[in-house]
Design a protein around this motif. Sequence first.
Motif, PDB file in Angstrom:
ATOM      1  N   ARG A  93       0.757  -1.193   0.128  1.00 49.33           N
ATOM      2  CA  ARG A  93       0.098  -0.139  -0.201  1.00 49.33           C
ATOM      3  C   ARG A  93       0.742   1.351   0.002  1.00 49.33           C
ATOM      4  O   ARG A  93       0.883   2.083  -0.837  1.00 49.33           O
ATOM      5  CB  ARG A  93      -0.877  -0.004   1.183  1.00 49.33           C
ATOM      6  CG  ARG A  93      -1.685   1.182   1.162  1.00 49.33           C
ATOM      7  CD  ARG A  93      -2.537   1.360   2.599  1.00 49.33           C
ATOM      8  NE  ARG A  93      -1.760   1.112   3.772  1.00 49.33           N
ATOM      9  CZ  ARG A  93      -0.833   1.908   4.357  1.00 49.33           C
ATOM     10  NH1 ARG A  93      -0.815   3.262   3.770  1.00 49.33           N
ATOM     11  NH2 ARG A  93      -0.350   1.649   5.490  1.00 49.33           N
ATOM     12  N   GLU A  94       1.991   1.286   0.737  1.00 44.89           N
ATOM     13  CA  GLU A  94       2.960   2.461   0.964  1.00 44.89           C
ATOM     14  C   GLU A  94       3.458   2.665  -0.454  1.00 44.89           C
ATOM     15  O   GLU A  94       3.718   3.754  -0.707  1.00 44.89           O
ATOM     16  CB  GLU A  94       3.905   2.250   1.845  1.00 44.89           C
ATOM     17  CG  GLU A  94       3.308   2.372   3.381  1.00 44.89           C
ATOM     18  CD  GLU A  94       4.370   1.743   4.524  1.00 44.89           C
ATOM     19  OE1 GLU A  94       5.169   1.221   4.246  1.00 44.89           O
ATOM     20  OE2 GLU A  94       3.690   1.909   5.795  1.00 44.89           O
ATOM     21  N   HIS A 118       3.848   6.152  -5.239  1.00 49.51           N
ATOM     22  CA  HIS A 118       3.929   5.997  -6.937  1.00 49.51           C
ATOM     23  C   HIS A 118       2.756   7.054  -6.939  1.00 49.51           C
ATOM     24  O   HIS A 118       3.038   7.704  -8.176  1.00 49.51           O
ATOM     25  CB  HIS A 118       3.654   4.795  -7.439  1.00 49.51           C
ATOM     26  CG  HIS A 118       4.065   4.700  -8.984  1.00 49.51           C
ATOM     27  ND1 HIS A 118       5.043   5.163  -9.585  1.00 49.51           N
ATOM     28  CD2 HIS A 118       3.080   4.393  -9.748  1.00 49.51           C
ATOM     29  CE1 HIS A 118       4.831   5.069 -10.885  1.00 49.51           C
ATOM     30  NE2 HIS A 118       3.664   4.681 -10.987  1.00 49.51           N
ATOM     31  N   LEU A 119       1.525   6.956  -6.685  1.00 49.60           N
ATOM     32  CA  LEU A 119       0.553   7.971  -6.778  1.00 49.60           C
ATOM     33  C   LEU A 119       0.909   9.383  -6.612  1.00 49.60           C
ATOM     34  O   LEU A 119       0.765  10.337  -7.445  1.00 49.60           O
ATOM     35  CB  LEU A 119      -0.621   7.607  -5.780  1.00 49.60           C
ATOM     36  CG  LEU A 119      -1.866   8.881  -5.914  1.00 49.60           C
ATOM     37  CD1 LEU A 119      -2.441   8.678  -7.409  1.00 49.60           C
ATOM     38  CD2 LEU A 119      -2.768   8.367  -4.910  1.00 49.60           C
ATOM     39  N   ARG A 120       1.854   9.780  -5.701  1.00 52.26           N
ATOM     40  CA  ARG A 120       2.200  11.179  -5.383  1.00 52.26           C
ATOM     41  C   ARG A 120       3.116  11.347  -6.395  1.00 52.26           C
ATOM     42  O   ARG A 120       3.080  12.348  -6.852  1.00 52.26           O
ATOM     43  CB  ARG A 120       2.989  11.045  -3.878  1.00 52.26           C
ATOM     44  CG  ARG A 120       2.155  11.245  -2.940  1.00 52.26           C
ATOM     45  CD  ARG A 120       2.693  11.627  -1.527  1.00 52.26           C
ATOM     46  NE  ARG A 120       3.868  10.647  -1.134  1.00 52.26           N
ATOM     47  CZ  ARG A 120       3.570   9.370  -0.304  1.00 52.26           C
ATOM     48  NH1 ARG A 120       2.220   9.263   0.002  1.00 52.26           N
ATOM     49  NH2 ARG A 120       4.308   8.803   0.055  1.00 52.26           N
ATOM     50  N   LEU A 159       3.117  10.196  -9.823  1.00 48.29           N
ATOM     51  CA  LEU A 159       2.245  10.589 -10.764  1.00 48.29           C
ATOM     52  C   LEU A 159       1.592  11.932 -10.875  1.00 48.29           C
ATOM     53  O   LEU A 159       1.598  12.621 -11.694  1.00 48.29           O
ATOM     54  CB  LEU A 159       1.194   9.382 -10.737  1.00 48.29           C
ATOM     55  CG  LEU A 159       1.674   8.052 -11.310  1.00 48.29           C
ATOM     56  CD1 LEU A 159       0.648   7.179 -10.960  1.00 48.29           C
ATOM     57  CD2 LEU A 159       2.445   7.935 -12.667  1.00 48.29           C
ATOM     58  N   ARG A 160       1.142  12.083  -9.526  1.00 48.89           N
ATOM     59  CA  ARG A 160       0.382  13.475  -9.301  1.00 48.89           C
ATOM     60  C   ARG A 160       1.413  14.479  -9.398  1.00 48.89           C
ATOM     61  O   ARG A 160       1.117  15.672 -10.262  1.00 48.89           O
ATOM     62  CB  ARG A 160      -0.309  13.521  -8.093  1.00 48.89           C
ATOM     63  CG  ARG A 160      -1.427  12.656  -8.152  1.00 48.89           C
ATOM     64  CD  ARG A 160      -2.336  12.771  -6.903  1.00 48.89           C
ATOM     65  NE  ARG A 160      -3.706  11.962  -7.127  1.00 48.89           N
ATOM     66  CZ  ARG A 160      -4.453  11.866  -5.972  1.00 48.89           C
ATOM     67  NH1 ARG A 160      -4.094  12.111  -4.972  1.00 48.89           N
ATOM     68  NH2 ARG A 160      -5.477  11.097  -6.319  1.00 48.89           N
ATOM     69  N   ASP A 161       2.698  14.350  -8.793  1.00 50.60           N
ATOM     70  CA  ASP A 161       3.744  15.517  -9.055  1.00 50.60           C
ATOM     71  C   ASP A 161       4.139  15.748 -10.322  1.00 50.60           C
ATOM     72  O   ASP A 161       4.359  16.901 -10.753  1.00 50.60           O
ATOM     73  CB  ASP A 161       5.037  15.025  -8.143  1.00 50.60           C
ATOM     74  CG  ASP A 161       4.563  15.242  -6.657  1.00 50.60           C
ATOM     75  OD1 ASP A 161       3.420  15.887  -6.355  1.00 50.60           O
ATOM     76  OD2 ASP A 161       5.384  14.786  -5.873  1.00 50.60           O
ATOM     77  N   GLU A 162       4.297  14.664 -11.254  1.00 49.84           N
ATOM     78  CA  GLU A 162       4.683  14.526 -12.561  1.00 49.84           C
ATOM     79  C   GLU A 162       3.756  15.500 -13.324  1.00 49.84           C
ATOM     80  O   GLU A 162       4.004  16.328 -14.383  1.00 49.84           O
ATOM     81  CB  GLU A 162       5.121  13.353 -13.283  1.00 49.84           C
ATOM     82  CG  GLU A 162       6.290  12.536 -12.617  1.00 49.84           C
ATOM     83  CD  GLU A 162       6.547  11.147 -13.121  1.00 49.84           C
ATOM     84  OE1 GLU A 162       5.898  10.919 -13.761  1.00 49.84           O
ATOM     85  OE2 GLU A 162       7.541  10.658 -12.522  1.00 49.84           O
ATOM     86  N   ALA A 163       2.351  15.330 -13.024  1.00 51.20           N
ATOM     87  CA  ALA A 163       1.289  15.794 -13.801  1.00 51.20           C
ATOM     88  C   ALA A 163       1.131  17.325 -13.544  1.00 51.20           C
ATOM     89  O   ALA A 163       0.595  18.119 -14.461  1.00 51.20           O
ATOM     90  CB  ALA A 163      -0.092  15.259 -13.473  1.00 51.20           C
ATOM     91  N   GLY A 164       1.877  17.750 -12.524  1.00 56.91           N
ATOM     92  CA  GLY A 164       1.790  19.196 -12.469  1.00 56.91           C
ATOM     93  C   GLY A 164       1.148  19.555 -10.929  1.00 56.91           C
ATOM     94  O   GLY A 164       0.634  20.681 -10.714  1.00 56.91           O
TER      95      GLY A 164
END
Length: 164
Positions: free
Chosen positions: A149-150, A155-157, A159-164
């Motif tokens: 889960r961690e 990885h979600l963070r 992906l969101r950081d790369e998206a801007g």
Amino acid sequence: MSSESDVPPHEPKENELRQQLGAEVRALQGATDAVDAAAADRLGVNRTDLHCLDVLTQRDSATPSQLGTALGLTTGSVTAMLDRLARLGYLTREPDPHDRRKSVVRATPRTRRGAADLYGPLAHEGAALLERYSLPELELLLDFARRSRELQERHLRRLRDEAG
């Protein structure tokens, strides 16, 4: 900094088991996704709505901003979702007793019954499945689930950081 060359070589059987475990985790994610899609269809909601209801059934209440954070939604999207779910009778919104400018959102008894009807058999069978494991095995499984889960959250963070 480590590289793949820093990882010790594994025996062929160990490599095979790692690959099988990876494939099973991926298949589990797909099966979980399919169950959630079927549950959302049964309730007449979309997947984000279902996730919101899941968050609410795990808590006594939440504010719209807390839901937005938990679901990764904008204020406008949360408002539209809460309007939709309130119309369907799945949640209530009341003024916050401590700050009347805010509202408190709660799952209705209908929602809690629906969750029990839809997911109760799965929880029951899952509990029975866990009975076959010893205490050390349960600790290992819990460690794996928590670390997995961690990993997903990190990885979600990313992906969101790369998206801007």
